[in-house]
Write a protein that holds these residues in place. Sequence first.
Motif, PDB file in Angstrom:
ATOM      1  N   GLY A  37      -4.075  15.319  20.131  1.00  0.00           N
ATOM      2  CA  GLY A  37      -5.007  16.425  20.299  1.00  0.00           C
ATOM      3  C   GLY A  37      -5.036  17.401  19.135  1.00  0.00           C
ATOM      4  N   ASP A  38      -4.227  17.181  18.131  1.00  0.00           N
ATOM      5  CA  ASP A  38      -4.120  18.106  17.001  1.00  0.00           C
ATOM      6  C   ASP A  38      -5.357  18.016  16.111  1.00  0.00           C
ATOM      7  OD1 ASP A  38      -3.154  19.847  15.067  1.00  0.00           O
ATOM      8  OD2 ASP A  38      -1.184  18.912  14.986  1.00  0.00           O
ATOM      9  N   GLN A  39      -5.914  19.177  15.737  1.00  0.00           N
ATOM     10  CA  GLN A  39      -7.061  19.211  14.819  1.00  0.00           C
ATOM     11  C   GLN A  39      -6.636  18.928  13.385  1.00  0.00           C
ATOM     12  OE1 GLN A  39      -9.718  22.601  15.039  1.00  0.00           O
ATOM     13  NE2 GLN A  39      -8.880  23.117  17.037  1.00  0.00           N
ATOM     14  N   CYS A  40      -5.399  19.200  13.066  1.00  0.00           N
ATOM     15  CA  CYS A  40      -4.893  18.986  11.714  1.00  0.00           C
ATOM     16  C   CYS A  40      -4.644  17.492  11.496  1.00  0.00           C
ATOM     17  CB  CYS A  40      -3.617  19.781  11.490  1.00  0.00           C
ATOM     18  SG  CYS A  40      -3.852  21.557  11.647  1.00  0.00           S
ATOM     19  N   ARG A  41      -4.954  17.042  10.282  1.00  0.00           N
ATOM     20  CA  ARG A  41      -4.842  15.619   9.944  1.00  0.00           C
ATOM     21  C   ARG A  41      -3.912  15.420   8.757  1.00  0.00           C
ATOM     22  NH1 ARG A  41      -7.097  13.843  14.350  1.00  0.00           N
ATOM     23  NH2 ARG A  41      -8.570  12.280  13.776  1.00  0.00           N
ATOM     24  N   ARG A  42      -3.205  14.312   8.794  1.00  0.00           N
ATOM     25  CA  ARG A  42      -2.452  13.912   7.610  1.00  0.00           C
ATOM     26  C   ARG A  42      -3.450  13.552   6.526  1.00  0.00           C
ATOM     27  NH1 ARG A  42      -0.067   9.251   8.238  1.00  0.00           N
ATOM     28  NH2 ARG A  42      -1.216   8.754  10.099  1.00  0.00           N
ATOM     29  N   VAL A  43      -3.085  13.773   5.278  1.00  0.00           N
ATOM     30  CA  VAL A  43      -3.987  13.483   4.161  1.00  0.00           C
ATOM     31  C   VAL A  43      -3.352  12.397   3.306  1.00  0.00           C
ATOM     32  CG1 VAL A  43      -5.150  14.438   2.137  1.00  0.00           C
ATOM     33  CG2 VAL A  43      -4.822  15.857   4.177  1.00  0.00           C
ATOM     34  N   GLY A  44      -4.161  11.416   2.952  1.00  0.00           N
ATOM     35  CA  GLY A  44      -3.693  10.317   2.121  1.00  0.00           C
ATOM     36  C   GLY A  44      -3.846  10.618   0.639  1.00  0.00           C
ATOM     37  N   GLU A  45      -3.551   9.620  -0.149  1.00  0.00           N
ATOM     38  CA  GLU A  45      -3.550   9.753  -1.607  1.00  0.00           C
ATOM     39  C   GLU A  45      -4.941   9.522  -2.184  1.00  0.00           C
ATOM     40  OE1 GLU A  45      -1.197   7.864  -5.435  1.00  0.00           O
ATOM     41  OE2 GLU A  45      -0.592   7.323  -3.408  1.00  0.00           O
ATOM     42  N   SER A  46      -5.322  10.377  -3.108  1.00  0.00           N
ATOM     43  CA  SER A  46      -6.560  10.209  -3.884  1.00  0.00           C
ATOM     44  C   SER A  46      -6.340  10.883  -5.232  1.00  0.00           C
ATOM     45  CB  SER A  46      -7.755  10.854  -3.163  1.00  0.00           C
ATOM     46  OG  SER A  46      -7.687  12.262  -3.223  1.00  0.00           O
ATOM     47  N   ALA A  47      -7.297  10.757  -6.118  1.00  0.00           N
ATOM     48  CA  ALA A  47      -7.176  11.405  -7.426  1.00  0.00           C
ATOM     49  C   ALA A  47      -7.048  12.916  -7.270  1.00  0.00           C
ATOM     50  CB  ALA A  47      -8.381  11.064  -8.297  1.00  0.00           C
ATOM     51  N   TYR A  48      -7.681  13.482  -6.248  1.00  0.00           N
ATOM     52  CA  TYR A  48      -7.611  14.926  -6.013  1.00  0.00           C
ATOM     53  C   TYR A  48      -6.300  15.330  -5.337  1.00  0.00           C
ATOM     54  CZ  TYR A  48      -8.659  19.592  -4.413  1.00  0.00           C
ATOM     55  OH  TYR A  48      -8.600  20.933  -4.178  1.00  0.00           O
ATOM     56  N   THR A  49      -5.877  14.599  -4.332  1.00  0.00           N
ATOM     57  CA  THR A  49      -4.706  15.013  -3.553  1.00  0.00           C
ATOM     58  C   THR A  49      -3.382  14.724  -4.255  1.00  0.00           C
ATOM     59  OG1 THR A  49      -4.610  12.918  -2.324  1.00  0.00           O
ATOM     60  CG2 THR A  49      -5.916  14.723  -1.371  1.00  0.00           C
ATOM     61  N   ASN A  50      -3.388  13.879  -5.278  1.00  0.00           N
ATOM     62  CA  ASN A  50      -2.148  13.553  -5.997  1.00  0.00           C
ATOM     63  C   ASN A  50      -1.409  14.790  -6.492  1.00  0.00           C
ATOM     64  OD1 ASN A  50      -2.016  10.816  -5.721  1.00  0.00           O
ATOM     65  ND2 ASN A  50      -3.129  10.377  -7.605  1.00  0.00           N
ATOM     66  N   GLN A  51      -2.156  15.830  -6.831  1.00  0.00           N
ATOM     67  CA  GLN A  51      -1.522  17.049  -7.357  1.00  0.00           C
ATOM     68  C   GLN A  51      -0.677  17.767  -6.301  1.00  0.00           C
ATOM     69  OE1 GLN A  51      -4.488  20.046  -8.419  1.00  0.00           O
ATOM     70  NE2 GLN A  51      -5.934  19.046  -7.034  1.00  0.00           N
ATOM     71  N   TYR A  52      -0.889  17.442  -5.025  1.00  0.00           N
ATOM     72  CA  TYR A  52      -0.182  18.116  -3.934  1.00  0.00           C
ATOM     73  C   TYR A  52       0.828  17.222  -3.209  1.00  0.00           C
ATOM     74  CZ  TYR A  52      -4.060  21.331  -4.619  1.00  0.00           C
ATOM     75  OH  TYR A  52      -4.973  22.180  -5.163  1.00  0.00           O
ATOM     76  N   LEU A  53       0.834  15.945  -3.494  1.00  0.00           N
ATOM     77  CA  LEU A  53       1.735  15.042  -2.784  1.00  0.00           C
ATOM     78  C   LEU A  53       3.165  15.221  -3.272  1.00  0.00           C
ATOM     79  CD1 LEU A  53      -0.472  11.839  -2.636  1.00  0.00           C
ATOM     80  CD2 LEU A  53      -0.079  13.518  -0.834  1.00  0.00           C
ATOM     81  N   ASP A  54       4.093  15.098  -2.325  1.00  0.00           N
ATOM     82  CA  ASP A  54       5.504  15.351  -2.606  1.00  0.00           C
ATOM     83  C   ASP A  54       6.329  14.435  -1.704  1.00  0.00           C
ATOM     84  OD1 ASP A  54       8.086  16.401  -2.808  1.00  0.00           O
ATOM     85  OD2 ASP A  54       7.443  18.466  -2.573  1.00  0.00           O
ATOM     86  N   ASP A  55       7.403  13.870  -2.228  1.00  0.00           N
ATOM     87  CA  ASP A  55       8.262  12.989  -1.433  1.00  0.00           C
ATOM     88  C   ASP A  55       8.953  13.724  -0.280  1.00  0.00           C
ATOM     89  OD1 ASP A  55       7.621  10.871  -3.046  1.00  0.00           O
ATOM     90  OD2 ASP A  55       9.428  11.005  -4.264  1.00  0.00           O
ATOM     91  N   ALA A  56       9.118  15.036  -0.414  1.00  0.00           N
ATOM     92  CA  ALA A  56       9.841  15.806   0.593  1.00  0.00           C
ATOM     93  C   ALA A  56       8.924  16.554   1.557  1.00  0.00           C
ATOM     94  CB  ALA A  56      10.758  16.804  -0.098  1.00  0.00           C
ATOM     95  N   ALA A  57       7.595  16.317   1.458  1.00  0.00           N
ATOM     96  CA  ALA A  57       6.659  17.052   2.313  1.00  0.00           C
ATOM     97  C   ALA A  57       5.447  16.192   2.639  1.00  0.00           C
ATOM     98  CB  ALA A  57       6.217  18.331   1.614  1.00  0.00           C
ATOM     99  N   ASP A  58       4.806  16.531   3.750  1.00  0.00           N
ATOM    100  CA  ASP A  58       3.546  15.892   4.132  1.00  0.00           C
ATOM    101  C   ASP A  58       2.402  16.797   3.707  1.00  0.00           C
ATOM    102  OD1 ASP A  58       4.685  13.663   5.504  1.00  0.00           O
ATOM    103  OD2 ASP A  58       5.109  14.973   7.210  1.00  0.00           O
ATOM    104  N   LEU A  59       1.304  16.197   3.266  1.00  0.00           N
ATOM    105  CA  LEU A  59       0.100  16.956   2.974  1.00  0.00           C
ATOM    106  C   LEU A  59      -0.769  16.899   4.217  1.00  0.00           C
ATOM    107  CD1 LEU A  59      -1.460  18.590   0.878  1.00  0.00           C
ATOM    108  CD2 LEU A  59      -2.521  16.452   0.128  1.00  0.00           C
ATOM    109  N   VAL A  60      -1.147  18.069   4.722  1.00  0.00           N
ATOM    110  CA  VAL A  60      -1.873  18.174   5.979  1.00  0.00           C
ATOM    111  C   VAL A  60      -3.113  19.029   5.764  1.00  0.00           C
ATOM    112  CG1 VAL A  60      -1.715  18.952   8.374  1.00  0.00           C
ATOM    113  CG2 VAL A  60       0.294  17.981   7.254  1.00  0.00           C
TER     114      VAL A  60
END
Length: 95
Positions: A37-60
Amino acid sequence: MRIIPIAALLTLTACLPVEAPPIPVDLPLLGPYRDEGDQCRRVGESAYTNQYLDDAADLVACPEDAGDLGLFVTETGGIEVDRVGGFVLYSVPRR
């Protein structure tokens, strides 16, 4: 006199809201972050999201108009990293 109707039309047109063009960003939204039921979604990898991806955190990504963003931040420890395409992006530390 045609000047008056044209001036009136231009004045009315200037009052109409202008929608910003969509931001051309590849935001690969995946499944709900915490539960179905959560409105928030996990975000996958793309050319744009790469700048925010981290092994120790989820991008949401959460909708900007979601009413419980403060609660989301409090419960998850998420840190806002960007706002794009109607979503607030959070880096959420993995526990």
